[in-house]
Every structure is written in C-alpha cells, then in structure tokens.
Motif scaffolding. Structure first.
Motif, PDB file in Angstrom:
ATOM      1  N   GLU A 198      21.401  30.817  28.774  1.00 21.26           N
ATOM      2  CA  GLU A 198      20.770  32.132  28.628  1.00 21.26           C
ATOM      3  C   GLU A 198      19.870  32.432  29.823  1.00 21.26           C
ATOM      4  O   GLU A 198      19.858  33.547  30.352  1.00 21.26           O
ATOM      5  N   ALA A 199      19.127  31.424  30.267  1.00 25.92           N
ATOM      6  CA  ALA A 199      18.186  31.621  31.366  1.00 25.92           C
ATOM      7  C   ALA A 199      18.894  31.979  32.668  1.00 25.92           C
ATOM      8  O   ALA A 199      18.343  32.700  33.511  1.00 25.92           O
ATOM      9  N   ILE A 200      20.125  31.486  32.851  1.00 23.04           N
ATOM     10  CA  ILE A 200      20.855  31.752  34.095  1.00 23.04           C
ATOM     11  C   ILE A 200      22.081  32.635  33.837  1.00 23.04           C
ATOM     12  O   ILE A 200      23.016  32.652  34.638  1.00 23.04           O
ATOM     13  N   SER A 201      22.038  33.387  32.750  1.00 27.81           N
ATOM     14  CA  SER A 201      23.252  34.095  32.318  1.00 27.81           C
ATOM     15  C   SER A 201      23.691  35.210  33.258  1.00 27.81           C
ATOM     16  O   SER A 201      24.877  35.539  33.307  1.00 27.81           O
ATOM     17  N   LEU A 202      22.777  35.793  34.014  1.00 24.79           N
ATOM     18  CA  LEU A 202      23.202  36.844  34.942  1.00 24.79           C
ATOM     19  C   LEU A 202      24.101  36.282  36.051  1.00 24.79           C
ATOM     20  O   LEU A 202      25.242  36.746  36.222  1.00 24.79           O
ATOM     21  N   PRO A 203      23.648  35.316  36.831  1.00 21.67           N
ATOM     22  CA  PRO A 203      24.552  34.771  37.853  1.00 21.67           C
ATOM     23  C   PRO A 203      25.731  34.004  37.269  1.00 21.67           C
ATOM     24  O   PRO A 203      26.822  34.008  37.845  1.00 21.67           O
ATOM     25  N   LEU A 204      25.539  33.362  36.113  1.00 25.42           N
ATOM     26  CA  LEU A 204      26.619  32.573  35.518  1.00 25.42           C
ATOM     27  C   LEU A 204      27.765  33.477  35.070  1.00 25.42           C
ATOM     28  O   LEU A 204      28.942  33.183  35.324  1.00 25.42           O
ATOM     29  N   GLN A 205      27.453  34.577  34.417  1.00 27.86           N
ATOM     30  CA  GLN A 205      28.511  35.473  33.960  1.00 27.86           C
ATOM     31  C   GLN A 205      29.184  36.172  35.141  1.00 27.86           C
ATOM     32  O   GLN A 205      30.386  36.454  35.095  1.00 27.86           O
ATOM     33  N   THR A 206      28.436  36.427  36.203  1.00 24.32           N
ATOM     34  CA  THR A 206      29.023  37.064  37.387  1.00 24.32           C
ATOM     35  C   THR A 206      30.041  36.142  38.035  1.00 24.32           C
ATOM     36  O   THR A 206      31.127  36.574  38.450  1.00 24.32           O
ATOM     37  N   LEU A 207      29.706  34.862  38.138  1.00 21.92           N
ATOM     38  CA  LEU A 207      30.649  33.879  38.658  1.00 21.92           C
ATOM     39  C   LEU A 207      31.890  33.804  37.779  1.00 21.92           C
ATOM     40  O   LEU A 207      33.022  33.817  38.279  1.00 21.92           O
ATOM     41  N   CYS A 208      31.698  33.737  36.474  1.00 23.11           N
ATOM     42  CA  CYS A 208      32.843  33.626  35.558  1.00 23.11           C
ATOM     43  C   CYS A 208      33.733  34.856  35.625  1.00 23.11           C
ATOM     44  O   CYS A 208      34.959  34.753  35.546  1.00 23.11           O
ATOM     45  N   LEU A 209      33.121  36.033  35.777  1.00 19.67           N
ATOM     46  CA  LEU A 209      33.913  37.253  35.888  1.00 19.67           C
ATOM     47  C   LEU A 209      34.755  37.228  37.157  1.00 19.67           C
ATOM     48  O   LEU A 209      35.937  37.594  37.138  1.00 19.67           O
ATOM     49  N   ALA A 210      34.170  36.809  38.261  1.00 23.81           N
ATOM     50  CA  ALA A 210      34.906  36.748  39.525  1.00 23.81           C
ATOM     51  C   ALA A 210      36.068  35.761  39.420  1.00 23.81           C
ATOM     52  O   ALA A 210      37.185  36.051  39.880  1.00 23.81           O
ATOM     53  N   ILE A 211      35.823  34.611  38.833  1.00 22.20           N
ATOM     54  CA  ILE A 211      36.879  33.615  38.648  1.00 22.20           C
ATOM     55  C   ILE A 211      37.987  34.182  37.760  1.00 22.20           C
ATOM     56  O   ILE A 211      39.181  34.049  38.056  1.00 22.20           O
ATOM     57  N   PHE A 212      37.591  34.815  36.669  1.00 24.57           N
ATOM     58  CA  PHE A 212      38.541  35.401  35.725  1.00 24.57           C
ATOM     59  C   PHE A 212      39.444  36.421  36.418  1.00 24.57           C
ATOM     60  O   PHE A 212      40.680  36.373  36.290  1.00 24.57           O
ATOM     61  N   ASP A 213      38.857  37.352  37.151  1.00 22.44           N
ATOM     62  CA  ASP A 213      39.643  38.374  37.845  1.00 22.44           C
ATOM     63  C   ASP A 213      40.596  37.745  38.858  1.00 22.44           C
ATOM     64  O   ASP A 213      41.757  38.156  38.979  1.00 22.44           O
ATOM     65  N   ALA A 214      40.102  36.752  39.590  1.00 22.60           N
ATOM     66  CA  ALA A 214      40.935  36.102  40.604  1.00 22.60           C
ATOM     67  C   ALA A 214      42.119  35.373  39.965  1.00 22.60           C
ATOM     68  O   ALA A 214      43.249  35.434  40.475  1.00 22.60           O
ATOM     69  N   ILE A 215      41.871  34.700  38.860  1.00 21.47           N
ATOM     70  CA  ILE A 215      42.946  33.964  38.187  1.00 21.47           C
ATOM     71  C   ILE A 215      44.034  34.910  37.700  1.00 21.47           C
ATOM     72  O   ILE A 215      45.237  34.631  37.847  1.00 21.47           O
ATOM     73  N   LEU A 216      43.656  36.038  37.118  1.00 20.65           N
ATOM     74  CA  LEU A 216      44.660  36.976  36.620  1.00 20.65           C
ATOM     75  C   LEU A 216      45.536  37.509  37.746  1.00 20.65           C
ATOM     76  O   LEU A 216      46.755  37.670  37.586  1.00 20.65           O
ATOM     77  N   ILE A 217      44.926  37.795  38.880  1.00 22.04           N
ATOM     78  CA  ILE A 217      45.718  38.250  40.031  1.00 22.04           C
ATOM     79  C   ILE A 217      46.663  37.149  40.486  1.00 22.04           C
ATOM     80  O   ILE A 217      47.845  37.386  40.759  1.00 22.04           O
ATOM     81  N   HIS A 218      46.161  35.925  40.559  1.00 16.91           N
ATOM     82  CA  HIS A 218      46.992  34.795  40.967  1.00 16.91           C
ATOM     83  C   HIS A 218      48.167  34.598  40.007  1.00 16.91           C
ATOM     84  O   HIS A 218      49.302  34.338  40.438  1.00 16.91           O
ATOM     85  N   ILE A 219      47.910  34.741  38.716  1.00 16.79           N
ATOM     86  CA  ILE A 219      48.972  34.571  37.723  1.00 16.79           C
ATOM     87  C   ILE A 219      50.055  35.633  37.905  1.00 16.79           C
ATOM     88  O   ILE A 219      51.253  35.328  37.877  1.00 16.79           O
ATOM     89  N   LEU A 220      49.658  36.878  38.103  1.00 15.42           N
ATOM     90  CA  LEU A 220      50.653  37.928  38.302  1.00 15.42           C
ATOM     91  C   LEU A 220      51.432  37.709  39.595  1.00 15.42           C
ATOM     92  O   LEU A 220      52.647  37.913  39.644  1.00 15.42           O
TER      93      LEU A 220
END
Length: 332
Positions: A198-220
């Motif tokens: 919770e304390a680091i949720s802003l940068p942590l979720q931003t990293l996870c979102l970037a990874i998520f978007d990149a993975i979906l593009i790679h999969i397609l």
C-alpha cells in the motif's frame, strides 16, 4: 414491469463505459477478415494455455532500459518507495515468466496491481468532449504499438508528459498529467494488499501496468506471426473492430436510448457504469432531456467513470409531487 396506470415501466442497462477492449469477446467478423481473426484468436489461446519455451522472462519483453526510464519519471513525480519497487523489479518481476509468472498470477489480480491503474488511464474523457486512450491493445488507441520500443515511447509520453482536462470528485475541472490520476491501492479496500505494498502502491501499480501492456503486445505479435494462415496484421484488425464497437460509443448509446421505444417510453431507466461525460450529454439531449430527469449521485465520479444513474419520466415525478433538487440523489 409494464402494465396499467398504477405500474411503472422500468428498464436497466449496464452501458459499461469503461469497457473499450476490442479483444475481450470473441467476435464474428465479416468477409475476408473472418479467417485471419479466428486463426489469431486460436493462436493466442494456444500460447496462453501452453506457452512452453515461448514463456520468456519479463525482462525480455519489458526491457531493463524501460524500467530505468520509468523509474526516473516516477522520481520526478516525487513518488516514494522507488527503491523498494526497484528491488521487486530486480529480484522478482523481471525474472518472472510472462504468462505463468505474471498473467496467471492470481495475487496480482486480487491486489488490483494492473487492473486499478488501467481503470484510471485506459480511456479518458476530456472536458472538451475529446477522448484519449493509453497506448495499449485493450482500448481504442489508434497508434501502431506493434513495435515494443515504439510502444514504450508512446506509453511514456502519455503517462508522464501529456495532460488531460477532467473533473475531480467535486465536479471541478482540473488539468493534470495522466500519471497523477492514479490513486493508492489500500489494504482496507483490497485485503490482499500488504501494508508495504500500500505504501508503494503508486510506483508499484505503474510498473505492473507497463509490464502488463508490454506482455499483451508481445503475445499478439507472437501469435500473429505463428498463425496457420501466415503473418497477420493484428493492428489493422484491431482498428476495424474498434471502428465497429468502440468509436462513437456514447453517441450510439444515446441514439438507442432515444430511438428505441423500450427505453424512450419507459418510466424509469437504471443505467450502470456511466461516464461523467455521458451524464452531461444525456442532460443536454433535446429528446431525452425533455422527457426525463437525470438523477445523479451526490458523489458522482468523473475519473473512474463507473457511476450509476437513474432517468425518471418527468410526468411520473409530477404525479409524485416534485423533482429532487438539482437532480441529485444520495449514494454513489
């Protein structure tokens, strides 16, 4: 229900304002697009079900230099916890396999580490009526993101450079960078989240979102190159699907409400997952505005765009003895 004068004709519709993902549902495409689309969907399913050696580490998709650039931008925002997030990147996320280790990790879902930032940044309705989308495959972003390095340049600019004009929870206009729309993920609301997270949720979720978007593009990209019919241009296919399902979604929804007797002749219409911008368009529509009072929650959210509203026929309210002040009701 429908019936005599003593009964109300009520209808309900979840218009899913936040759902603009062209690949969320399996579709039937016409003509020459039908077979390539079907082949692409089959290839994606096979890759996710049995990735094998194609289940590469995250660091081969979301590259270390991308993380370094992301960390620098988050530091400029004054976000705390970057050292802890970097430790998680180096010792955990970068080493995970993209499918079995990331996409299929149920904890990431329970903690909303990708879905929460997606909710705030997927599709943003500006106060001037324009719509902007995060560079990703799960919305109506029109730019070509099939090249991962080009995608990250676009993604980075969208998140940390571009500004949007949106209403805050009080309904006041604000101009701000997209990254500032993100909110902390609290343990009180999502118990799976630890206090440290919770304390680091802003940068942590931003990293996870970037990874998520990149993975979906790679999969397609991977699925499109291995399809039975040969290489498929999934970007062009996405644009065609969005043109049919996503573009002018608000206008199409209003046209249905105003043009279909089931809705127009109803006494009460319950609408769920409504965007703040859509509420304003409803109130200004000559036909709907003339027939209905639009009842909006006191705490209408113009950022998450998941409001529930009620349209009540003015004639019925007149019979009942009046209209709620300013068309506002309690609740959220």
């Amino acid at each position: 229900m429908a019936g005599g004068d003593g009964e109300l004709k009520c209808v309900t519709w979840n218009i899913a304002a936040i759902n603009n993902n062209p690949f969320e549902y399996y579709l039937t495409l016409p003509g020459e697009d039908a077979k390539p689309y079907g082949d692409l969907m089959v290839a994606v399913q096979k890759l996710i079900d049995a990735p094998g050696i194609r289940d590469v580490p995250v660091s081969e998709v979301f590259l270390p230099e991308m993380w370094a650039r992301l960390k620098g931008a988050m530091a400029e925002q004054g976000w705390s916890g970057l050292d802890q997030v970097e430790e998680r990147w180096l010792n955990d996320f970068s080493k995970r396999k993209i499918i079995e280790g990331f996409l299929k990790d149920k904890d990431l879902g329970s903690k909303r580490l990708a879905s929460m930032p997606d909710r705030f940044t997927n599709t943003i309705n500006n106060s001037d009526g324009s719509v902007v989308c995060r560079p990703a495959i799960i919305n109506n972003y029109q730019g070509d993101v099939s090249n991962l390095k080009s995608w990250f340049d676009q993604w980075f600019h969208f998140m940390f450079v571009s500004e949007v004009s949106v209403k805050n929870r009080k309904g006041e206009l604000e101009s701000k960078k997209v990254c500032s729309l993100l909110q902390k993920i609290t343990k009180a609301k999502y118990p799976a989240v630890t206090e440290d997270e919770e304390a680091i949720s802003l940068p942590l979720q931003t990293l996870c979102l970037a990874i998520f978007d990149a993975i979906l593009i790679h999969i397609l990209n991977t699925a499109a190159s291995s399809a039975v019919t040969g290489a498929i241009n999934w970007h062009d296919m996405k644009v065609k699907i969005c043109a049919a399902l996503v573009v002018d979604k608000q206008s199409n929804t209003i046209n249905i409400l105003a043009g279909q007797p089931t809705y127009l002749n109803a006494d009460v219409i319950f609408l769920q997952e409504v965007a703040g911008a859509f509420i304003e368009r409803l109130e200004k529509h000559p036909q709907l505005g003339d027939r209905f009072v639009v009842l909006v929650p006191q705490a209408a959210d113009y950022v998450r765009d998941q409001n529930s509203i009620i349209l009540v026929a003015k004639a019925r309210l007149g019979e009942a003895g009046g209209v709620p002040e300013e068309g506002i009701f309690g609740g959220g």
